[in-house]
Design a protein around this motif. Structure first.
Motif, PDB file in Angstrom:
ATOM      1  N   PHE A 287       0.832  -1.202   0.000  1.00  0.00           N
ATOM      2  CA  PHE A 287       0.000   0.000   0.000  1.00  0.00           C
ATOM      3  C   PHE A 287       0.868   1.254   0.000  1.00  0.00           C
ATOM      4  N   ALA A 288       1.905   1.259   0.821  1.00  0.00           N
ATOM      5  CA  ALA A 288       2.792   2.415   0.896  1.00  0.00           C
ATOM      6  C   ALA A 288       3.526   2.632  -0.423  1.00  0.00           C
ATOM      7  N   LEU A 289       3.975   1.533  -1.047  1.00  0.00           N
ATOM      8  CA  LEU A 289       4.680   1.665  -2.321  1.00  0.00           C
ATOM      9  C   LEU A 289       3.753   2.170  -3.429  1.00  0.00           C
ATOM     10  N   LEU A 290       2.570   1.566  -3.512  1.00  0.00           N
ATOM     11  CA  LEU A 290       1.613   1.954  -4.550  1.00  0.00           C
ATOM     12  C   LEU A 290       1.156   3.393  -4.344  1.00  0.00           C
ATOM     13  N   GLY A 291       0.857   3.728  -3.097  1.00  0.00           N
ATOM     14  CA  GLY A 291       0.440   5.098  -2.802  1.00  0.00           C
ATOM     15  C   GLY A 291       1.543   6.100  -3.076  1.00  0.00           C
ATOM     16  N   THR A 292       2.785   5.719  -2.805  1.00  0.00           N
ATOM     17  CA  THR A 292       3.920   6.613  -3.064  1.00  0.00           C
ATOM     18  C   THR A 292       4.061   6.903  -4.550  1.00  0.00           C
ATOM     19  N   LEU A 293       3.926   5.863  -5.368  1.00  0.00           N
ATOM     20  CA  LEU A 293       4.015   6.064  -6.813  1.00  0.00           C
ATOM     21  C   LEU A 293       2.962   7.061  -7.292  1.00  0.00           C
ATOM     22  N   TYR A 294       1.742   6.911  -6.778  1.00  0.00           N
ATOM     23  CA  TYR A 294       0.668   7.814  -7.208  1.00  0.00           C
ATOM     24  C   TYR A 294       0.913   9.232  -6.712  1.00  0.00           C
ATOM     25  N   LEU A 295       1.275   9.380  -5.446  1.00  0.00           N
ATOM     26  CA  LEU A 295       1.453  10.718  -4.886  1.00  0.00           C
ATOM     27  C   LEU A 295       2.627  11.456  -5.533  1.00  0.00           C
ATOM     28  N   VAL A 296       3.719  10.746  -5.810  1.00  0.00           N
ATOM     29  CA  VAL A 296       4.859  11.379  -6.477  1.00  0.00           C
ATOM     30  C   VAL A 296       4.457  11.835  -7.886  1.00  0.00           C
ATOM     31  N   ALA A 297       3.751  10.952  -8.595  1.00  0.00           N
ATOM     32  CA  ALA A 297       3.308  11.314  -9.948  1.00  0.00           C
ATOM     33  C   ALA A 297       2.347  12.505  -9.906  1.00  0.00           C
ATOM     34  N   ALA A 298       1.392  12.474  -8.957  1.00  0.00           N
ATOM     35  CA  ALA A 298       0.433  13.571  -8.839  1.00  0.00           C
ATOM     36  C   ALA A 298       1.130  14.880  -8.489  1.00  0.00           C
ATOM     37  N   GLY A 299       2.111  14.814  -7.593  1.00  0.00           N
ATOM     38  CA  GLY A 299       2.839  16.019  -7.211  1.00  0.00           C
ATOM     39  C   GLY A 299       3.647  16.590  -8.360  1.00  0.00           C
ATOM     40  N   LEU A 300       4.314  15.704  -9.125  1.00  0.00           N
ATOM     41  CA  LEU A 300       5.107  16.166 -10.267  1.00  0.00           C
ATOM     42  C   LEU A 300       4.222  16.777 -11.352  1.00  0.00           C
ATOM     43  N   VAL A 301       3.081  16.128 -11.599  1.00  0.00           N
ATOM     44  CA  VAL A 301       2.143  16.683 -12.580  1.00  0.00           C
ATOM     45  C   VAL A 301       1.654  18.053 -12.125  1.00  0.00           C
ATOM     46  N   GLY A 302       1.355  18.166 -10.832  1.00  0.00           N
ATOM     47  CA  GLY A 302       0.905  19.448 -10.304  1.00  0.00           C
ATOM     48  C   GLY A 302       1.946  20.539 -10.490  1.00  0.00           C
ATOM     49  N   LEU A 303       3.204  20.217 -10.212  1.00  0.00           N
ATOM     50  CA  LEU A 303       4.283  21.198 -10.407  1.00  0.00           C
ATOM     51  C   LEU A 303       4.397  21.592 -11.878  1.00  0.00           C
ATOM     52  N   LEU A 304       4.271  20.610 -12.766  1.00  0.00           N
ATOM     53  CA  LEU A 304       4.366  20.885 -14.196  1.00  0.00           C
ATOM     54  C   LEU A 304       3.225  21.793 -14.656  1.00  0.00           C
ATOM     55  N   LEU A 305       1.995  21.486 -14.240  1.00  0.00           N
ATOM     56  CA  LEU A 305       0.845  22.303 -14.629  1.00  0.00           C
ATOM     57  C   LEU A 305       0.971  23.723 -14.088  1.00  0.00           C
ATOM     58  N   LEU A 306       1.466  23.828 -12.850  1.00  0.00           N
ATOM     59  CA  LEU A 306       1.656  25.151 -12.252  1.00  0.00           C
ATOM     60  C   LEU A 306       2.717  25.937 -13.010  1.00  0.00           C
ATOM     61  N   ALA A 307       3.801  25.267 -13.409  1.00  0.00           N
ATOM     62  CA  ALA A 307       4.864  25.939 -14.155  1.00  0.00           C
ATOM     63  C   ALA A 307       4.375  26.363 -15.538  1.00  0.00           C
ATOM     64  N   LEU A 308       3.597  25.517 -16.201  1.00  0.00           N
ATOM     65  CA  LEU A 308       3.065  25.877 -17.508  1.00  0.00           C
ATOM     66  C   LEU A 308       2.188  27.119 -17.438  1.00  0.00           C
ATOM     67  N   TRP A 309       1.465  27.256 -16.343  1.00  0.00           N
ATOM     68  CA  TRP A 309       0.547  28.380 -16.166  1.00  0.00           C
ATOM     69  C   TRP A 309       1.292  29.668 -15.824  1.00  0.00           C
ATOM     70  N   THR A 310       2.285  29.575 -14.962  1.00  0.00           N
ATOM     71  CA  THR A 310       2.901  30.775 -14.407  1.00  0.00           C
ATOM     72  C   THR A 310       4.236  31.162 -15.044  1.00  0.00           C
ATOM     73  N   LEU A 311       4.910  30.208 -15.684  1.00  0.00           N
ATOM     74  CA  LEU A 311       6.269  30.474 -16.152  1.00  0.00           C
ATOM     75  C   LEU A 311       6.447  30.381 -17.663  1.00  0.00           C
ATOM     76  N   THR A 312       5.403  30.037 -18.407  1.00  0.00           N
ATOM     77  CA  THR A 312       5.556  29.849 -19.847  1.00  0.00           C
ATOM     78  C   THR A 312       4.519  30.662 -20.619  1.00  0.00           C
ATOM     79  N   SER A 313       4.727  30.694 -21.925  1.00  0.00           N
ATOM     80  CA  SER A 313       3.795  31.364 -22.838  1.00  0.00           C
ATOM     81  C   SER A 313       2.822  30.382 -23.486  1.00  0.00           C
ATOM     82  N   HIS A 314       2.754  29.168 -22.977  1.00  0.00           N
ATOM     83  CA  HIS A 314       1.815  28.170 -23.512  1.00  0.00           C
ATOM     84  C   HIS A 314       0.410  28.491 -23.009  1.00  0.00           C
ATOM     85  N   HIS A 315      -0.261  29.457 -23.642  1.00  0.00           N
ATOM     86  CA  HIS A 315      -1.561  29.900 -23.135  1.00  0.00           C
ATOM     87  C   HIS A 315      -2.619  28.799 -23.193  1.00  0.00           C
ATOM     88  N   SER A 316      -2.410  27.801 -24.043  1.00  0.00           N
ATOM     89  CA  SER A 316      -3.369  26.696 -24.102  1.00  0.00           C
ATOM     90  C   SER A 316      -3.316  25.829 -22.847  1.00  0.00           C
TER      91      SER A 316
END
Length: 404
Positions: A287-316
């Motif tokens: 459970f800890a391993l599976l949950g860790t994989l999901y949480l790490v992926a979710a956190g990285l995706v969140g950082l990427l989406l936040l960076a696309l919104w605030t740091l880039t010109s990719h308005h789409s």
């Protein structure tokens, strides 16, 4: 003697005339204008297809293709600029024969549409293209949707035709959204299609007109077939005078419609949720391993989406509601998963973070149900919501009961 000299001069002019005649200086009456459309290729940056404006001098036979799709991987900071949404593209011109030979070699289709431009319009288009080809004018900042190699071709033709294309096509509804067209064309590379769909915000789901949907070569090709222009005699004629398939497609063609991602992503989310719930009861390390994989992926995706919104010109990618489903908050929940292996309850802080994440996921659902909602992210809601619910339920179940 004078007749002999005149005859020799005439023969000399006939001999050297074609050598000096070219697309660059031919009168408009000798110019033939065509839209050349190339089918999608196998590489990801070729999936949208390509096109060019062909100018042909009917006297000398010279034919030149003008296109706006040149970029250089060796450009300084190319990948950094690409990530920031500052892609530098160039216009280029090449003889028709060698260019089309390359597309034939790699198996991409070639379609040529001869267009009914008047001599004045053809000459004006030629002059604009040669002006645009100058080093100081050739570069532009590329955007996949609103300023790409096809929108530049579309705009050049519209300018030559006096704005007829935009007037007609802007009044007609488009068939798909930017998201649907992107998913359709990238479906051959599923992992890339999913990444792009996840990263697209509400901009990609706005209704399009036939004008805006002509950012794609095939759409522009299809839309030109319905355009009529003045024939010079008080009537109208088709803009496309002749259409020929010069080389057939030998690659796998994209599907006609975008794939529906709701079922596969919803099923994947449900399977992951069930796996979390089962391992939480029977195998806490799993459970800890599976949950860790999901949480790490979710956190990285969140950082990427936040960076696309605030740091880039990719308005789409701006204002992406998926940021509520996949948030950097996920990183704060990682210690709680491993504490459960020792029978330790989540801390008050972790409970607060988990509650905040659940509220964010619920807000995504509510936002999607509101009238006038633009972003179509149902597949990602169906994936993420059951996983967050399973994580929250499992953490509460694994916590020891409060002492009396």
């Amino acid at each position: 003697m004078r007749q002999t000299i005149a005859l020799l001069l005439a023969l000399l002019l006939l001999a050297i005339g074609p050598a000096h005649a070219s697309v660059a200086n031919a009168p408009g009456a000798n110019l033939e204008v065509a839209l050349v459309t190339y089918g999608p290729g196998d590489v990801y940056w070729e999936r949208f297809g390509h096109d060019a404006i062909e100018l042909r001098d009917t006297v000398s036979g010279e034919a030149v293709n003008f296109n706006y799709g040149v970029f250089d991987f060796n450009e300084k900071n190319f990948f950094l600029n690409f990530a920031r949404g500052r892609m530098h593209y160039l216009m280029d011109a090449e003889s028709t024969g060698p260019e089309e030979a390359w597309y034939v070699q790699v198996g991409r289709s070639i379609t040529r549409q001869q267009l009914a431009l008047t001599p004045t319009q053809a000459a004006a288009l030629r002059d604009f293209l040669f002006w645009n080809l100058r080093p100081e004018n050739a570069g532009y900042n590329y955007d996949y949707y609103i300023d790409n190699c096809t929108t530049r071709v579309r705009d050049a033709l519209d300018k030559a035709l006096g704005g007829i294309l935009k007037v007609r096509l802007a009044a007609e509804p488009g068939g798909m959204t930017y998201r649907e067209q992107t998913d359709r064309l990238m479906s051959g590379q599923s992992w890339l299609m999913l990444l792009l769909d996840l990263g697209l915000g509400p901009y990609a789901d706005q209704p399009m007109t036939a004008w805006s949907e002509s950012f794609l070569p095939y759409e522009l090709q299809a839309n030109l077939r319905g355009i009529r222009v003045p024939d010079g005699h008080g009537g109208t004629q088709p803009l496309v005078q002749d259409e020929q398939l010069l080389s057939p497609n030998r690659l796998q063609a994209p599907p006609a419609q975008a794939p529906d991602l709701r079922l596969p992503l919803g099923a994947a989310g449900l399977i992951l949720a069930i796996a979390l719930a089962l391992t939480a009861r029977r195998w806490r390390t799993g459970f800890a391993l599976l949950g860790t994989l999901y949480l790490v992926a979710a956190g990285l995706v969140g950082l990427l989406l936040l960076a696309l919104w605030t740091l880039t010109s990719h308005h789409s990618a701006w204002a992406n509601a998926n940021l509520l489903l996949f948030s950097p908050l996920a990183f704060l929940l990682l210690p709680a998963l491993w504490r459960t292996r020792r029978g330790l309850a989540p801390t008050r802080f972790v409970n607060g973070v988990l509650m905040l994440q659940l509220l964010a996921a619920l807000a995504t659902v509510l936002l999607h149900l509101l009238p006038g909602t633009v972003q179509q992210n149902q597949p990602w809601i169906l994936f993420a919501l059951p996983v967050w619910l399973a994580l929250a339920w499992s953490l509460r179940q694994l916590a020891p009961p409060p002492s009396p």
